[in-house]
Every structure is written in structure tokens, then in C-alpha cells.
Design an enzyme around this catalytic site. Structure first.
Site, PDB file in Angstrom:
ATOM      1  CE  LYS A  11      -3.982  -2.363   2.233  1.00  0.00           C
ATOM      2  NZ  LYS A  11      -4.727  -2.398   3.222  1.00  0.00           N
ATOM      3  CE1 TYR A  51      -9.366  -2.619   0.653  1.00  0.00           C
ATOM      4  CE2 TYR A  51      -8.630  -0.909  -0.886  1.00  0.00           C
ATOM      5  CZ  TYR A  51      -8.541  -2.107   0.019  1.00  0.00           C
ATOM      6  OH  TYR A  51      -7.133  -2.487   0.400  1.00  0.00           O
ATOM      7  CG  PHE A  59     -13.038   1.991   7.509  1.00  0.00           C
ATOM      8  CD1 PHE A  59     -12.754   1.490   6.456  1.00  0.00           C
ATOM      9  CD2 PHE A  59     -13.625   1.103   8.379  1.00  0.00           C
ATOM     10  CE1 PHE A  59     -12.737   0.144   6.068  1.00  0.00           C
ATOM     11  CE2 PHE A  59     -14.024  -0.264   8.197  1.00  0.00           C
ATOM     12  CZ  PHE A  59     -13.525  -0.725   6.969  1.00  0.00           C
ATOM     13  NE  ARG A  87      -6.144 -11.963   5.635  1.00  0.00           N
ATOM     14  CZ  ARG A  87      -6.964 -10.774   5.162  1.00  0.00           C
ATOM     15  NH1 ARG A  87      -7.430 -10.103   4.462  1.00  0.00           N
ATOM     16  NH2 ARG A  87      -7.303 -10.413   6.402  1.00  0.00           N
ATOM     17  CB  THR A  93      -7.285  -5.845  10.081  1.00  0.00           C
ATOM     18  OG1 THR A  93      -7.975  -7.134   9.502  1.00  0.00           O
ATOM     19  CG2 THR A  93      -7.552  -4.669   9.178  1.00  0.00           C
ATOM     20  NE  ARG A 104      -2.535  -5.854   6.992  1.00  0.00           N
ATOM     21  CZ  ARG A 104      -3.565  -6.322   6.674  1.00  0.00           C
ATOM     22  NH1 ARG A 104      -4.274  -7.357   7.411  1.00  0.00           N
ATOM     23  NH2 ARG A 104      -4.357  -5.747   5.598  1.00  0.00           N
ATOM     24  CG  ASN A 114      -3.659  -2.376   6.790  1.00  0.00           C
ATOM     25  OD1 ASN A 114      -3.600  -2.010   5.780  1.00  0.00           O
ATOM     26  ND2 ASN A 114      -4.830  -3.176   7.155  1.00  0.00           N
ATOM     27  CG  HIS A 117      -5.513  -6.271  -0.305  1.00  0.00           C
ATOM     28  ND1 HIS A 117      -6.574  -6.053   0.158  1.00  0.00           N
ATOM     29  CD2 HIS A 117      -5.400  -7.257  -1.212  1.00  0.00           C
ATOM     30  CE1 HIS A 117      -7.275  -7.105  -0.236  1.00  0.00           C
ATOM     31  NE2 HIS A 117      -6.764  -7.699  -1.394  1.00  0.00           N
ATOM     32  CD  GLU A 128      -8.962  -8.949  -3.483  1.00  0.00           C
ATOM     33  OE1 GLU A 128     -10.135  -8.468  -2.823  1.00  0.00           O
ATOM     34  OE2 GLU A 128      -7.867  -9.125  -3.107  1.00  0.00           O
TER      35      GLU A 128
HETATM   36  P1  IDP Z   1      -7.870  -6.727   5.730  1.00  0.00           P
HETATM   37  O1  IDP Z   1      -7.235  -5.871   4.742  1.00  0.00           O
HETATM   38  O2  IDP Z   1      -6.988  -7.436   6.861  1.00  0.00           O
HETATM   39  O3  IDP Z   1      -8.642  -7.764   4.994  1.00  0.00           O
HETATM   40  P2  IDP Z   1     -10.537  -5.484   5.861  1.00  0.00           P
HETATM   41  O4  IDP Z   1     -11.518  -5.695   7.185  1.00  0.00           O
HETATM   42  O5  IDP Z   1     -10.775  -6.245   4.684  1.00  0.00           O
HETATM   43  O6  IDP Z   1      -9.069  -6.169   6.437  1.00  0.00           O
HETATM   44  O7  IDP Z   1     -10.526  -4.031   5.605  1.00  0.00           O
HETATM   45  C1  IDP Z   1      -9.921  -3.431   4.658  1.00  0.00           C
HETATM   46  C2  IDP Z   1      -8.994  -2.330   4.766  1.00  0.00           C
HETATM   47  O8  IDP Z   1      -9.470  -1.102   5.129  1.00  0.00           O
HETATM   48  C3  IDP Z   1      -7.902  -2.630   5.836  1.00  0.00           C
HETATM   49  O9  IDP Z   1      -6.842  -3.363   5.457  1.00  0.00           O
HETATM   50  C4  IDP Z   1      -7.504  -1.282   6.204  1.00  0.00           C
HETATM   51  O10 IDP Z   1      -6.746  -0.542   5.468  1.00  0.00           O
HETATM   52  C5  IDP Z   1      -8.858  -0.388   6.231  1.00  0.00           C
HETATM   53  N1  IDP Z   1      -9.595  -0.576   7.481  1.00  0.00           N
HETATM   54  C6  IDP Z   1     -10.258  -1.540   8.163  1.00  0.00           C
HETATM   55  N2  IDP Z   1     -10.853  -1.080   9.230  1.00  0.00           N
HETATM   56  C7  IDP Z   1     -10.585   0.227   9.312  1.00  0.00           C
HETATM   57  C8  IDP Z   1     -10.827   0.987  10.395  1.00  0.00           C
HETATM   58  O11 IDP Z   1     -11.532   0.702  11.611  1.00  0.00           O
HETATM   59  N3  IDP Z   1     -10.376   2.226  10.377  1.00  0.00           N
HETATM   60  C9  IDP Z   1      -9.614   2.551   9.313  1.00  0.00           C
HETATM   61  N4  IDP Z   1      -9.206   1.720   8.210  1.00  0.00           N
HETATM   62  C10 IDP Z   1      -9.890   0.480   8.442  1.00  0.00           C
HETATM   63 MG    MG Z   2     -10.269  -7.776   3.593  1.00  0.00          MG
END
Ligand code: IDP
Ligand code: MG
Length: 139
Positions: A11, A51, A59, A87, A93, A104, A114, A117, A128
Site C-alpha cells: 500500500k 473496496y 472508514f 494472510r 488487520t 503488518r 496497514n 493487502h 482482485e
Molecule cells: P484486511 O485488509 O485485513 O482484509 P478489511 O477488514 O478487509 O481488512 O479492511 C480493508 C482495509 O480497510 C484494511 O486493510 C484497512 O486498510 C482499512 N480498514 C479496516 N478497518 C479500518 C478501520 O477501522 N479504520 C480505518 N481503516 C480501516
Molecule cells: Mg479484507
């Protein structure tokens, strides 16, 4: 796409901090073969589509802003059990919850920023990957 593939993005924060080389080294050392890779920048429309599953979340605007603010490195990775193993390699996350040694834990700043992806299913890995690459870009 075969089910032994996953899709990743390093990212914008990873590119900004100069962490691309270190993260790719860790990915390779963990047994993933890079099948396709490029540096690119997502448009707002791209990020909103990629997304879309999160478009009702509070968010979402912040996420689209973050993912479009600079270049990313997109890649398709191959390994047995690729989706689940990747993963595990990237960690939770929220980096505060990520296991020691995960990407991470090592390189992410916060839940919002973070570092990487990783696809969450074989089906999403295919969707994707196809979002970013055509068949002739995969090796
Ligand atoms: P993942 O990337 O671990 O699969 P997801 O829940 O699919 O997590 O969320 C996608 C992306 O959205 C996360 O990687 C992060 O960049 C962002 N994200 C998720 N939850 C939050 C939050 O609570 N605040 C801000 N950004 C968030
Ligand atoms: Mg995800």
C-alpha cells in the site's frame, strides 16, 4: 486462476517509507513466487470499486483517500495454500493485534495504514488479480 494463487498490494505507506524491497524479500523468503507485479496508482474510481464491499463502513472515505494518495505495488503470488498462508504472513488487520514477525507487525502504522493487502478467499484472489492484471502480464 488456480487456487494456489493470491493477490497483494504493498500500500502507499509501504512505498512512501521505502519498505517495498524488505517486504518483497520477506514474501519471497516465505516461499511465494511472484507471478505478476507492477507499480501503479489507483484512481478514486478504482479504489471505490476494489473496496466496494466496505462502502457502507465509516472508514470508507479514509480508506479510498489512503489507497489513492500515491503509488502501490500490486502483485499476484503463487504458493501451496497461498491465500491462507499469505494472510498468516501479513498478520491481523490492526498491527497492534498482529503476531510477531508478520509484515503488518513489522511495517504497519495503524489499522488505517496497514502496509499490505492480502486476498481473503480464492474467489477474491481471482477477482482482485484480474482487476489489476491481464493474462499476458502473468508469468
Ligand atoms: P484486511 O485488509 O485485513 O482484509 P478489511 O477488514 O478487509 O481488512 O479492511 C480493508 C482495509 O480497510 C484494511 O486493510 C484497512 O486498510 C482499512 N480498514 C479496516 N478497518 C479500518 C478501520 O477501522 N479504520 C480505518 N481503516 C480501516
Ligand atoms: Mg479484507
Amino acid at each position: 486462476m488456480a487456487t494456489n494463487r493470491t493477490f497483494t498490494m504493498l500500500k502507499p505507506d509501504s512505498v512512501e517509507k521505502g519498505n517495498v524491497g524488505a517486504i518483497l524479500e520477506k514474501i519471497s523468503a516465505s516461499g511465494f513466487r511472484i507471478v505478476a507485479m507492477k507499480m501503479t496508482q489507483m484512481t478514486k474510481t478504482d479504489a471505490e470499486e476494489f473496496y466496494a464491499v466496505h462502502n457502507e463502513r465509516p472508514f470508507f472515505g479514509e480508506l479510498v483517500q489512503y489507497m489513492t494518495r500515491g503509488p502501490i505495488v500490486a502483485a499476484i503470488l503463487e504458493k501451496d495454500n497461498a491465500v491462507e498462508d499469505f494472510r498468516t504472513l501479513i498478520g491481523a488487520t490492526n498491527p497492534a493485534d498482529a503476531a510477531e514477525g508478520t509484515i503488518r507487525k513489522l511495517y504497519a502504522e495503524s489499522m488505517g495504514e496497514n502496509a499490505v493487502h492480502g486476498s481473503d478467499s480464492d474467489e477474491n484472489a481471482e477477482i482482485e488479480g484480474a482487476f489489476h492484471f491481464s493474462g499476458r502480464e502473468m508469468f
